[in-house]
Design a protein around this motif. Structure first.
Motif, PDB file in Angstrom:
ATOM      1  N   CYS A  26      -1.104  -7.208  -6.136  1.00  0.00           N
ATOM      2  CA  CYS A  26      -0.983  -7.949  -6.828  1.00  0.00           C
ATOM      3  C   CYS A  26      -1.635  -8.488  -5.732  1.00  0.00           C
ATOM      4  O   CYS A  26      -1.661 -10.197  -5.406  1.00  0.00           O
ATOM      5  CB  CYS A  26       0.507  -8.399  -6.716  1.00  0.00           C
ATOM      6  N   GLN A  27      -1.616  -7.923  -4.108  1.00  0.00           N
ATOM      7  CA  GLN A  27      -3.160  -8.518  -2.955  1.00  0.00           C
ATOM      8  C   GLN A  27      -1.447  -9.495  -2.086  1.00  0.00           C
ATOM      9  O   GLN A  27      -2.597  -9.004  -0.960  1.00  0.00           O
ATOM     10  CB  GLN A  27      -3.782  -9.540  -3.625  1.00  0.00           C
ATOM     11  N   HIS A  28      -0.447  -8.622  -2.419  1.00  0.00           N
ATOM     12  CA  HIS A  28       0.479  -9.545  -1.079  1.00  0.00           C
ATOM     13  C   HIS A  28       0.622  -7.570  -0.603  1.00  0.00           C
ATOM     14  O   HIS A  28       0.386  -6.665  -1.137  1.00  0.00           O
ATOM     15  CB  HIS A  28       1.640  -9.698  -2.046  1.00  0.00           C
ATOM     16  N   ASN A  29       0.525  -8.014   0.802  1.00  0.00           N
ATOM     17  CA  ASN A  29       1.657  -7.097   2.082  1.00  0.00           C
ATOM     18  C   ASN A  29       2.995  -6.504   2.161  1.00  0.00           C
ATOM     19  O   ASN A  29       3.690  -8.160   2.136  1.00  0.00           O
ATOM     20  CB  ASN A  29       0.452  -7.263   3.265  1.00  0.00           C
ATOM     21  N   LEU A  30       3.420  -5.778   2.469  1.00  0.00           N
ATOM     22  CA  LEU A  30       4.933  -5.497   2.883  1.00  0.00           C
ATOM     23  C   LEU A  30       4.576  -4.520   3.932  1.00  0.00           C
ATOM     24  O   LEU A  30       3.328  -3.454   3.715  1.00  0.00           O
ATOM     25  CB  LEU A  30       5.507  -4.671   2.281  1.00  0.00           C
ATOM     26  N   CYS A  31       5.864  -4.728   4.849  1.00  0.00           N
ATOM     27  CA  CYS A  31       5.673  -3.628   5.709  1.00  0.00           C
ATOM     28  C   CYS A  31       6.372  -2.499   4.519  1.00  0.00           C
ATOM     29  O   CYS A  31       6.802  -2.089   3.526  1.00  0.00           O
ATOM     30  CB  CYS A  31       7.123  -3.541   7.194  1.00  0.00           C
ATOM     31  N   ARG A  32       6.006  -0.978   5.691  1.00  0.00           N
ATOM     32  CA  ARG A  32       6.633   0.131   4.644  1.00  0.00           C
ATOM     33  C   ARG A  32       7.640   0.188   4.222  1.00  0.00           C
ATOM     34  O   ARG A  32       8.549   0.149   3.674  1.00  0.00           O
ATOM     35  CB  ARG A  32       5.521   1.266   4.794  1.00  0.00           C
ATOM     36  N   LYS A  33       7.888   0.145   5.353  1.00  0.00           N
ATOM     37  CA  LYS A  33       9.928   0.463   6.001  1.00  0.00           C
ATOM     38  C   LYS A  33      10.540  -0.939   5.097  1.00  0.00           C
ATOM     39  O   LYS A  33      11.420  -0.620   4.221  1.00  0.00           O
ATOM     40  CB  LYS A  33      10.011   0.112   7.382  1.00  0.00           C
ATOM     41  N   CYS A  34      10.228  -2.200   4.720  1.00  0.00           N
ATOM     42  CA  CYS A  34      10.397  -3.745   4.056  1.00  0.00           C
ATOM     43  C   CYS A  34       9.985  -3.056   2.376  1.00  0.00           C
ATOM     44  O   CYS A  34      11.101  -3.111   1.816  1.00  0.00           O
ATOM     45  CB  CYS A  34       9.843  -4.371   4.343  1.00  0.00           C
ATOM     46  N   ALA A  35       8.918  -2.185   2.941  1.00  0.00           N
ATOM     47  CA  ALA A  35       8.499  -1.894   0.973  1.00  0.00           C
ATOM     48  C   ALA A  35      10.039  -0.757   0.328  1.00  0.00           C
ATOM     49  O   ALA A  35       9.915  -0.759  -0.522  1.00  0.00           O
ATOM     50  CB  ALA A  35       7.248  -1.320   0.839  1.00  0.00           C
ATOM     51  N   SER A  36      10.018   0.002   1.058  1.00  0.00           N
ATOM     52  CA  SER A  36      10.645   1.502   0.605  1.00  0.00           C
ATOM     53  C   SER A  36      12.146   0.292   0.614  1.00  0.00           C
ATOM     54  O   SER A  36      13.273   0.811  -0.173  1.00  0.00           O
ATOM     55  CB  SER A  36      10.912   2.701   2.451  1.00  0.00           C
ATOM     56  N   ASP A  37      12.882  -0.245   1.233  1.00  0.00           N
ATOM     57  CA  ASP A  37      13.837  -0.855   0.497  1.00  0.00           C
ATOM     58  C   ASP A  37      13.868  -1.397  -0.280  1.00  0.00           C
ATOM     59  O   ASP A  37      15.274  -1.577  -0.636  1.00  0.00           O
ATOM     60  CB  ASP A  37      14.257  -2.146   2.133  1.00  0.00           C
ATOM     61  N   VAL A  38      13.188  -2.565  -0.904  1.00  0.00           N
ATOM     62  CA  VAL A  38      13.082  -3.370  -1.891  1.00  0.00           C
ATOM     63  C   VAL A  38      13.226  -1.927  -2.630  1.00  0.00           C
ATOM     64  O   VAL A  38      13.941  -2.345  -3.980  1.00  0.00           O
ATOM     65  CB  VAL A  38      11.971  -4.325  -1.762  1.00  0.00           C
ATOM     66  N   ARG A  65       6.602 -12.163  -7.518  1.00  0.00           N
ATOM     67  CA  ARG A  65       7.627 -11.425  -9.204  1.00  0.00           C
ATOM     68  C   ARG A  65       6.653 -10.711  -9.418  1.00  0.00           C
ATOM     69  O   ARG A  65       7.264 -10.622 -10.619  1.00  0.00           O
ATOM     70  CB  ARG A  65       8.465 -12.219  -9.442  1.00  0.00           C
ATOM     71  N   HIS A  66       5.594  -9.947  -9.100  1.00  0.00           N
ATOM     72  CA  HIS A  66       4.915  -9.453 -10.146  1.00  0.00           C
ATOM     73  C   HIS A  66       5.435  -7.761  -9.864  1.00  0.00           C
ATOM     74  O   HIS A  66       5.972  -7.547  -8.993  1.00  0.00           O
ATOM     75  CB  HIS A  66       3.302  -8.498  -9.084  1.00  0.00           C
ATOM     76  N   GLU A  67       5.571  -6.828 -10.928  1.00  0.00           N
ATOM     77  CA  GLU A  67       6.126  -5.973 -10.686  1.00  0.00           C
ATOM     78  C   GLU A  67       5.135  -4.532  -9.863  1.00  0.00           C
ATOM     79  O   GLU A  67       3.905  -4.541 -11.114  1.00  0.00           O
ATOM     80  CB  GLU A  67       6.639  -5.829 -12.309  1.00  0.00           C
ATOM     81  N   VAL A  68       5.270  -4.057  -9.912  1.00  0.00           N
ATOM     82  CA  VAL A  68       5.181  -2.842  -8.718  1.00  0.00           C
ATOM     83  C   VAL A  68       5.088  -1.314  -9.276  1.00  0.00           C
ATOM     84  O   VAL A  68       6.342  -0.980  -9.424  1.00  0.00           O
ATOM     85  CB  VAL A  68       4.793  -3.566  -7.289  1.00  0.00           C
ATOM     86  N   VAL A  69       4.197  -1.255 -10.223  1.00  0.00           N
ATOM     87  CA  VAL A  69       5.175   0.432 -10.458  1.00  0.00           C
ATOM     88  C   VAL A  69       3.856   1.666  -9.873  1.00  0.00           C
ATOM     89  O   VAL A  69       2.975   1.957  -9.283  1.00  0.00           O
ATOM     90  CB  VAL A  69       4.084   1.295 -12.024  1.00  0.00           C
ATOM     91  N   ARG A  80      -2.625   2.136   2.469  1.00  0.00           N
ATOM     92  CA  ARG A  80      -2.636   0.863   3.774  1.00  0.00           C
ATOM     93  C   ARG A  80      -3.887  -0.091   4.191  1.00  0.00           C
ATOM     94  O   ARG A  80      -4.437  -0.269   4.023  1.00  0.00           O
ATOM     95  CB  ARG A  80      -3.047   1.629   5.517  1.00  0.00           C
ATOM     96  N   ASN A  81      -3.707  -1.642   4.263  1.00  0.00           N
ATOM     97  CA  ASN A  81      -4.095  -2.442   4.755  1.00  0.00           C
ATOM     98  C   ASN A  81      -4.272  -2.281   5.641  1.00  0.00           C
ATOM     99  O   ASN A  81      -4.018  -3.320   7.153  1.00  0.00           O
ATOM    100  CB  ASN A  81      -3.604  -3.795   4.427  1.00  0.00           C
ATOM    101  N   LEU A  82      -5.516  -1.621   5.723  1.00  0.00           N
ATOM    102  CA  LEU A  82      -5.863  -1.510   7.701  1.00  0.00           C
ATOM    103  C   LEU A  82      -6.830  -2.849   7.920  1.00  0.00           C
ATOM    104  O   LEU A  82      -6.884  -2.739   9.345  1.00  0.00           O
ATOM    105  CB  LEU A  82      -6.934  -0.352   7.492  1.00  0.00           C
ATOM    106  N   LEU A  83      -7.159  -3.208   7.388  1.00  0.00           N
ATOM    107  CA  LEU A  83      -7.893  -5.311   7.972  1.00  0.00           C
ATOM    108  C   LEU A  83      -5.974  -6.050   8.379  1.00  0.00           C
ATOM    109  O   LEU A  83      -7.137  -6.579   9.732  1.00  0.00           O
ATOM    110  CB  LEU A  83      -8.316  -5.229   6.583  1.00  0.00           C
ATOM    111  N   VAL A  84      -5.444  -5.592   7.802  1.00  0.00           N
ATOM    112  CA  VAL A  84      -4.678  -6.357   8.145  1.00  0.00           C
ATOM    113  C   VAL A  84      -3.776  -5.608   9.582  1.00  0.00           C
ATOM    114  O   VAL A  84      -3.568  -6.325  10.637  1.00  0.00           O
ATOM    115  CB  VAL A  84      -3.510  -6.572   7.470  1.00  0.00           C
ATOM    116  N   GLU A  85      -3.735  -4.171  10.030  1.00  0.00           N
ATOM    117  CA  GLU A  85      -3.602  -4.109  10.725  1.00  0.00           C
ATOM    118  C   GLU A  85      -4.411  -4.350  11.822  1.00  0.00           C
ATOM    119  O   GLU A  85      -4.010  -4.491  12.849  1.00  0.00           O
ATOM    120  CB  GLU A  85      -3.084  -2.009  10.573  1.00  0.00           C
TER     121      GLU A  85
END
Length: 347
Positions: A26-38, A65-69, A80-85
């Motif tokens: 959905c083009q939103h960003n998360l820390c990988r650790k936070c994504a793993s926690d969710v 609330r978009h479903e990520v599969v 990875r979003n290298l631009l944001v990094e």
């Protein structure tokens, strides 16, 4: 810079993104650790490897609330979003070079009791931040205290875990709501179908009753026509006999007026024979007593009426489950019941 910093805040940990940063579909960003926690909160029963989920699954973006599969690589399969990094690195460099450090010190809260003292320790006993003077002379002198930094990391981790857990709970709750809405639609559709089937059964019952009514009415009509035709035929016979008798009577009156004796006697013998024959009606049929009655076509629908009033749905498996185990299990088998037979048993 302040606006840019707001755009670099992770919606889970509420801190600036920690590398590596992953981008969701959905083009939103998360820390990988936070994504793993969710992901772990949304899929608590999936197998883990070294404390991280790597198998495929799904979770919802905390922002939209978009479903990520996910594929079999789990959150490690997200790009990875290298631009944001790179933007984060540039922002940190710019902040360190251009933004004076003392400005953030003004944000440190001051103690309510000792107004000149900053809050710099945490009272573990009461679970509140306080100042050093409160620990030495104040209300917290006998309490256990700890540095703010250690408690800060612990509480931040707890809050992050709580947010991730809430995201997972909200996803499950949304799934339950969707299932309940689908159940409502299924109930309405099945009700319409069952009503249609019930109406068809009653229409068939009506047609059977109408056919039987026509059949029984026809029997009465057939006997009516037979008896009426017989009576009318008998009426014609008696009418013909009466007409013949009137003619003979007229001939008798004319013979009585004959003055010539020889001619009178000559006509009297055949006339008397005709009078005798006309006076006898023994050769004509007689109507039996009660011939006009139609009482033998009596009907009594007490048994049939009782059977019709007892028409109801078949008491099957679902009814027993409803009585014994409640509506939840009853709903699971409700739509597997057989179609009720609305016609009474044949007699």
């Amino acid at each position: 810079m302040d606006n840019l910093e707001k755009q670099l805040i992770c919606p889970i940990c509420l801190e600036m993104f920690t590398k590596p940063v992953v981008i969701l579909p959905c083009q939103h960003n998360l820390c990988r650790k936070c994504a793993s926690d969710v992901f772990q909160a949304s899929n608590p029963y999936l197998p883990t490897r070294s404390g991280s989920l790597t198998s495929g699954g799904r979770f919802r973006c905390p922002s939209c609330r978009h479903e990520v599969v996910l594929d079999r690589h789990g959150v490690y399969g997200l790009q990875r979003n290298l631009l944001v990094e790179n933007i984060i690195d540039m922002f940190k460099q710019e902040s360190n070079s251009s933004k004076p450090a003392p400005e953030r010190k003004e944000e440190t809260p001051m103690c309510d009791v000792h107004e000149d003292e900053k809050i710099n320790i945490y009272c573990v006993t009461h679970g509140v931040p306080t100042c050093s003077m409160c620990k030495v002379f104040g209300a917290h002198k006998d309490c256990e205290v700890a540095p703010l930094s250690s408690i800060y990391q612990t509480k931040k981790t707890e809050l992050s875990d709580g947010i991730a857990m809430m995201v997972g709970n909200n996803d499950r709750m949304q799934g339950i709501i969707s299932q309940l809405e689908e159940a409502c639609r299924a109930i309405e559709e099945n009700s319409r179908r069952q009503k249609t089937l019930v109406c068809e059964k009653f229409d068939k019952l009506y047609s059977i009753l109408e056919e039987k009514k026509r059949e029984m009415s026809q029997k009465v009509t057939d006997e009516q026509e037979e008896k009426v035709n017989y009576i009318r035929g008998l009426t014609r016979k008696y009418g013909d006999h009466l007409e013949e008798s009137c003619k003979i009577l007229e001939m008798g009156i004319q013979t009585m007026e004959e003055p010539e004796m020889a001619l009178f006697l000559q006509n009297t013998k055949p006339l008397l024979k005709k009078i005798e024959e006309a006076s006898s009606a023994a050769h004509l049929d007689k109507v039996e007593r009660g011939y006009e009655s139609m009482d033998r076509y009596k009907v009594n629908f007490k048994k049939e009426g009782k059977a019709l009033r007892s028409i109801d749905f078949i008491q099957g498996e679902g009814t027993e489950i409803m009585k014994e185990k409640g509506p939840r299990l009853f709903l699971e088998v409700l739509f597997q019941l057989p179609l009720p037979n609305l016609l009474p048993p044949s007699r």
